[in-house]
Design an enzyme around this catalytic site. Structure first.
Site, PDB file in Angstrom:
ATOM      1  N   GLU A 197      42.497   3.986  32.325  1.00 35.01           N
ATOM      2  CA  GLU A 197      41.868   3.608  31.071  1.00 35.01           C
ATOM      3  C   GLU A 197      42.768   3.764  29.838  1.00 35.01           C
ATOM      4  O   GLU A 197      42.467   4.519  28.905  1.00 35.01           O
ATOM      5  CB  GLU A 197      40.562   4.379  30.875  1.00 35.01           C
ATOM      6  CG  GLU A 197      39.553   4.096  31.971  1.00 35.01           C
ATOM      7  CD  GLU A 197      38.186   4.702  31.736  1.00 35.01           C
ATOM      8  OE1 GLU A 197      37.218   4.185  32.300  1.00 35.01           O
ATOM      9  OE2 GLU A 197      38.092   5.701  30.987  1.00 35.01           O
ATOM     10  N   GLU A 237      35.798   0.495  38.252  1.00 38.83           N
ATOM     11  CA  GLU A 237      34.814   1.543  38.017  1.00 38.83           C
ATOM     12  C   GLU A 237      33.526   0.890  37.537  1.00 38.83           C
ATOM     13  O   GLU A 237      33.563   0.050  36.632  1.00 38.83           O
ATOM     14  CB  GLU A 237      35.268   2.544  36.944  1.00 38.83           C
ATOM     15  CG  GLU A 237      36.419   3.437  37.322  1.00 38.83           C
ATOM     16  CD  GLU A 237      36.687   4.499  36.253  1.00 38.83           C
ATOM     17  OE1 GLU A 237      35.771   4.768  35.434  1.00 38.83           O
ATOM     18  OE2 GLU A 237      37.804   5.039  36.230  1.00 38.83           O
TER      19      GLU A 237
END
Length: 440
Positions: free
Chosen positions: A210, A330
Site C-alpha cells: 500500500e 486485499e
C-alpha cells in the site's frame, strides 16, 4: 490492509478441519508426489502455467513467517491446510519485519537467521499444501517496521531526512531497500535447498504494501521509485512476476478517474493507478478494496455499489489500457466497523466473486482476489477485525470452495482454442511485445 458471508457442504469441510488426520496425510502425500510445478507467467491479460490459464482464489495471512520462527509452526500448517481444503491457491504474506524484538532485518543488511528459517518453512509448507505465495518486501505503514524504520535507520546514520517519504528518494535509503530485495531473492531455502528466485512456489514479488507518498501529490516521486525498483528486481530475477502492491487509487494522470476514488485525499496520496502500472517490469495490477472503512455512512447498498464500480473500473482499465491481469489483492469487511453483519460480509464476498467471474468467462483481465484475511485457532491476538477462521465461518468456507470449483472447471473445460480466441486474443495482439509472442 493498513495496520493504522448450503450448510451440508460446509459441515463436510469443517469436519475435515477438526478430524482430518487421514485425509490431511493423503492430501499432503498427493501434493508431494506431484511433478515439479511450472513457474507462473502471464500472456496478455491472463496468468498461465504451462500454457494453461491460472486464476487466483486466495487469501492474506501476514504473520506466517514470524509465527513459524517462534515455535508456532502448527498454526502456520493449520491455516495453510484449511485454505487448501477449500481450494485456495495463492497466499499473500510478509517477507519483512524491520527492527524490533522479532525482526527479520535487524539493521540494514543484518538478518536474524532464525526468522529467515521461519520464512523457509512457510515456503516449504505452502508447496506441500499446493499454495503459491506473493511475498511483499516492505510496508508503507509502521507495522513491522516499514518505510518509517528505513528512514529511522537513515537518521541514525546521519542522513538529512525531512519526512518518511524520503524513503522513496534518498539514495542511501533506496540502497537499504535494494539490499533487502537482493537478500530475499538470493536466499537459499534451508529446507528445500532452492534459491527463492528459482522457486515456483513463489507466485510473485510485491514491491511495497500500500505505497503512498503524500508529500508529492503529483506522483512523480513514487513513479520514479517504482520504475527504479522494478528494474532492480528484474535485473536479479527476470522470471518471477512482479506487482506494486497498490490500493488502486487514481491520480492526476487521469483526473476524470479521480472521481471514482473513495475520497478526495485518496487521489492526493502520490499514487496513480494507471500511470504506476505502466512502469516497465510491472507484470500485473494490484487493487485493494475496503468499502466498509472507505465509505463512511453505514449503508450496505452504497458500499456494495461502490465495490462493484471500483472493481469494474479497474478491470476495464486492465483490459483496455494496461493490457495486464488485475488482482484484487486485499478485500474484506471488519467486525469493528459500524453496520457490520455476517450477512453483509457474505454478500460482499459473493459480489467480488461474481464480478471476477464475469470477466474471467469472457477471457478478460479479472485474474482473481485474495481475502483479507484468514486466521486459525490460537492467533486471535493478532486479529485486526477482518480475520476469518474457516472452521467457524461455514458460509465463507462454502463460497470460497464454490469459487475454487468454478475456476477449476473453467480451466478444465477451456481448450487452447477458447483461451486464445475472442476478446482475449484481441487483447493479446494489442499488448504483447515481440519477445512475448504466444507459443504456437
Amino acid at each position: 490492509m493498513a495496520i493504522s458471508s448450503f450448510m451440508c457442504c460446509c459441515m463436510n469441510m469443517l469436519s475435515c478441519f477438526s478430524n482430518s488426520k487421514g485425509r490431511n496425510r493423503t492430501h499432503a502425500m498427493e501434493i508431494m508426489e506431484e511433478k515439479e510445478w511450472g513457474m507462473v507467467g502471464k500472456r496478455g491479460c491472463q496468468f498461465v502455467v504451462e500454457d494453461k490459464p491460472f486464476f487466483i482464489n486466495g487469501f492474506n495471512t501476514y504473520w506466517l513467517m514470524v509465527l513459524s520462527a517462534y515455535e508456532r509452526k502448527k498454526e502456520v500448517t493449520k491455516v495453510l491446510h484449511q485454505a487448501s481444503s477449500v481450494g485456495l491457491n495463492v497466499c499473500r504474506t510478509w517477507a519483512f519485519y524491520d527492527a524490533g524484538s522479532r525482526a527479520l532485518q535487524i539493521t540494514p543488511g543484518v538478518y536474524n537467521e532464525k526468522v529467515f528459517e521461519g520464512l523457509d518453512f512457510v515456503l516449504s509448507e505452502a508447496k506441500r499444501f499446493g499454495i503459491r505465495l506473493i511475498l511483499s518486501f516492505v510496508n508503507n505503514w509502521n507495522a513491522f517496521g516499514g518505510k518509517a524504520q528505513y528512514v529511522n535507520w537513515g537518521r541514525d546514520a546521519g542522513l538529512s531526512i525531512t519526512c518518511d517519504d524520503d524513503f522513496f528518494s534518498d539514495p542511501t535509503i533506496k540502497g537499504y531497500y535494494k539490499a533487502h530485495v537482493k537478500a530475499i531473492l538470493n536466499r537459499v531455502n534451508t529446507i528445500t535447498n532452492v534459491m527463492y528466485k528459482d522457486d515456483p512456489t513463489i507466485f510473485a514479488w510485491e514491491l511495497i504494501n500500500e505505497p503512498r507518498c503524500p508529500s508529492d501529490p503529483s506522483g512523480d516521486k513514487l513513479q520514479a521509485w517504482i520504475e527504479e525498483m522494478a528494474s532492480y528486481v528484474k535485473s536479479i530475477d527476470p522470471v518471477h512476476l512482479l506487482e506494486i502492491g497498490e490500493e488502486g487509487f487514481y491520480g492526476y494522470s487521469n483526473p476524470d478517474k479521480m472521481l471514482l476514488n473513495p475520497s478526495r485525499c485518496a487521489g492526493e496520496g502520490g499514487t496513480d493507478f494507471i500511470r504506476n502500472h505502466q512502469a516497465s517490469g510491472i507484470d500485473f495490477a494490484s487493487v485493494h478494496m475496503y468499502p466498509d472503512s472507505w465509505i463512511k455512512q453505514p449503508d450496505s447498498k452504497a458500499r456494495l455499489n461502490f465495490g462493484r464500480t471500483w472493481m469494474q473500473s479497474h478491470i476495464d482499465d486492465a483490459d483496455n489500457v494496461l493490457g495486464m491481469p488485475v488482482v484484487f489483492g486485499e478485500f474484506g469487511v471488519s467486525r469493528k466497523h459500524e453496520g457490520f453483519s455476517f450477512s453483509f460480509r457474505d454478500t460482499f464476498i459473493n459480489m467480488v466473486h461474481q464480478t471476477l467471474l464475469r470477466s474471467t468467462k469472457k477471457g478478460g483481465s479479472g485474474a482473481g482476489s485474495l481475502l483479507w484475511q484468514l486466521f486459525t485457532e490460537g492467533t486471535e491476538n493478532m486479529d485486526d477485525g477482518y480475520a476469518v477462521n474457516l472452521a467457524k465461518a461455514p458460509s465463507v468456507s462454502h463460497m470460497l470452495a464454490l469459487q475454487s470449483k468454478r475456476l477449476k472447471n473453467l480451466v478444465t473445460k477451456s481448450s487452447r482454442k477458447w483461451f486464445w480466441s475472442g476478446k482475449n486474443k484481441n487483447l493479446l495482439n494489442k499488448f504483447t511485445t515481440n519477445h512475448e509472442e504466444p507459443q504456437k
